[in-house]
Write an enzyme that holds these catalytic residues in place. Structure first.
Site, short mmCIF file in Angstrom:
data_model
loop_
_atom_site.label_atom_id
_atom_site.label_comp_id
_atom_site.label_asym_id
_atom_site.label_seq_id
_atom_site.Cartn_x
_atom_site.Cartn_y
_atom_site.Cartn_z
N LYS A 174 31.86 32.22 -49.49
CA LYS A 174 32.79 32.12 -48.38
C LYS A 174 34.13 31.64 -48.92
CE LYS A 174 33.53 29.97 -43.91
NZ LYS A 174 32.93 29.16 -42.84
N ARG A 182 38.95 30.17 -35.25
CA ARG A 182 39.20 28.73 -35.06
C ARG A 182 39.80 28.48 -33.67
NH1 ARG A 182 41.47 27.51 -41.18
NH2 ARG A 182 39.49 27.96 -42.22
N LYS A 192 40.78 24.17 -46.10
CA LYS A 192 39.38 24.02 -46.51
C LYS A 192 39.18 24.38 -47.99
CE LYS A 192 37.64 24.73 -41.79
NZ LYS A 192 36.57 25.30 -40.93
N GLU A 206 27.61 31.13 -57.31
CA GLU A 206 27.21 30.62 -56.00
C GLU A 206 25.92 31.30 -55.52
OE1 GLU A 206 28.03 28.26 -54.06
OE2 GLU A 206 30.08 27.65 -54.53
N LYS A 256 31.96 36.61 -47.11
CA LYS A 256 32.90 36.44 -46.02
C LYS A 256 34.26 36.03 -46.53
CE LYS A 256 33.20 33.50 -42.00
NZ LYS A 256 32.63 32.32 -41.39
N SER A 314 37.14 37.28 -37.73
CA SER A 314 38.00 37.36 -36.55
C SER A 314 39.38 37.96 -36.82
CB SER A 314 38.15 35.96 -35.96
OG SER A 314 38.65 35.06 -36.92
N TYR A 336 32.53 41.64 -34.40
CA TYR A 336 32.83 41.45 -32.98
C TYR A 336 32.90 42.79 -32.25
CZ TYR A 336 33.91 36.86 -34.81
OH TYR A 336 33.80 35.65 -35.44
C1 PBG Z 1 33.01 27.64 -39.81
C2 PBG Z 1 33.06 29.10 -39.60
C3 PBG Z 1 34.23 29.86 -39.67
C4 PBG Z 1 33.87 31.17 -39.38
C5 PBG Z 1 32.50 31.20 -39.16
N1 PBG Z 1 31.99 29.89 -39.32
C6 PBG Z 1 35.63 29.47 -39.87
C7 PBG Z 1 36.04 28.55 -40.92
O1 PBG Z 1 35.38 28.41 -41.96
O2 PBG Z 1 37.07 27.92 -40.73
C8 PBG Z 1 34.86 32.28 -39.32
C9 PBG Z 1 34.45 33.49 -38.62
C10 PBG Z 1 35.56 34.38 -38.24
O3 PBG Z 1 36.73 34.19 -38.59
O4 PBG Z 1 35.24 35.35 -37.54
N2 PBG Z 1 31.89 27.06 -40.25
#
Ligand code: PBG
Length: 329
Positions: free
Chosen positions: A201, A211, A224, A240, A255, A281, A319
């Site tokens: 990730k 968010r 992050k 990983e 991701k 998203s 989505y």
């Molecule tokens: C957080 C989490 C995130 C997403 C899924 N779980 C965002 C982040 O790490 O800040 C993002 C999913 C998306 O953007 O559709 N644990």
């Protein structure tokens, strides 16, 4: 001999009609490949808009069956729940994550009871929807604590398993959490609960709308980057994944999606474990806005999903899942 080149060879011959193209298609996409995320909100009979994600809504728990019925009709194998936790339940420790009456627990109980094992239920393991600082772990002196966070994630995992989650999806990126969660699940006899590790990730700029959807955007302190991966790296992705496989992951997530197709293929070629991709998203909203503004055609959605299959993904979190099901089935 002049085989193997023009004019003897014309690759366009294989593309001349729809039937040839279908016959020679190398990858297929169906709703069996899709996972539908569902955002949850407090209240009753509530369906609220998410400004940054046109066409995506947050649902109060009593409305979930209307969404799941549609997903079932569309033959979507699994849904993933994400909560928009009310600000008044957030604190620096994210304790709401362990409340057995939180949105996720309620959603799991209702849907498991109603649908049994007709559809898979996936839940996020991380603290960001519950912390007042918006981070996935505990924050102390500007640092995200690893081992202390895992202790909470283990409890969160056990609670979700008890409530009926089929697939736990740790998206927090703490080191060593998969092993600890697996061990705890085994100890409590949750042998059949699967772990979908977000092994790879990235600290991405494409998560903004999510968010916003879970209400962590305006409160997030800093970024992050000390736990999510640097987007310049790919060898690190292999490390990983190999660790998470050893620790007991059943499948792994990569991701975001489209900007990371190279990583999907790399992992696919290096390991035997099923690889899932998350069309996040930001990717959704960019495509959706483009379609709404008539900059690109609606068919761009299927094109954007097919590329994950081509890259080697088994399944895709998107989505768009319910929206394009009709076209796929
Ligand atoms: C957080 C989490 C995130 C997403 C899924 N779980 C965002 C982040 O790490 O800040 C993002 C999913 C998306 O953007 O559709 N644990």
């Amino acid at each position: 001999m002049i085989t193997g080149r023009y004019p003897t060879l014309r690759l366009r011959r294989n593309r001349k009609f729809s039937w040839t193209r279908r016959l020679l298609r190398e990858n297929d996409l169906s709703t069996n490949d899709l996972i539908l995320p569902i955002f949850l909100t407090d209240g009753k009979n509530k369906k609220t808009m998410i400004k940054s994600m046109p066409g995506v809504f947050r649902y109060s728990v009593d409305l979930i069956p209307s969404v799941i019925d549609k997903a079932l009709k569309n033959k979507i194998p699994m849904v993933a729940f994400f909560p928009n936790t009310s600000k008044k339940y957030k604190n620096i420790f994210g304790t709401e994550a362990l409340n057995e009456n939180n949105l996720i627990c309620k959603a799991l109980q209702i849907t498991k009871k109603k649908y049994k094992n007709e559809i898979g239920l996936m839940t996020d393991v991380a603290l960001d929807p519950y912390t007042s600082h918006g981070h996935d772990g505990l924050l102390k002196n500007s640092k995200i604590l690893n081992d202390e966070t895992i202790e909470i994630l283990v409890k969160q995992s056990l609670l979700q398993a008890e409530m009926g989650s089929d697939v736990l999806a740790p998206s927090d990126m703490m080191d060593g959490r998969i092993g600890k969660i697996r061990k705890a699940l085994d100890k409590e006899k949750f042998h059949d609960v699967q772990i979908l590790s977000y092994a790879v990730k990235y600290a991405s700029n494409f998560y903004g709308p999510f968010r916003d959807a879970v209400g962590s955007k305006s409160i997030l302190k800093g970024d992050k980057k000390t736990y999510q991966m640097d987007f310049s790296n790919s060898l690190e992705a292999i490390r990983e994944v190999s660790l998470d496989i050893k620790e007991g992951a059943d499948f792994i997530m990569i991701k975001p999606g489209m900007p990371y197709l190279d990583i999907i293929t790399t992992i696919r070629n290096n390991f035997k474990i099923p690889v899932f991709a998350y069309q996040v998203s930001g990717e959704y909203s960019l495509i959706k806005n483009g379609i709404q503004k008539k900059l690109i055609s609606h068919n761009a959605i299927i094109e954007s999903l097919m590329c994950f299959k081509r890259a080697g993904a088994s399944a895709i979190v998107t989505y768009f899942a319910n929206d394009i099901a009709n076209e796929l089935n």
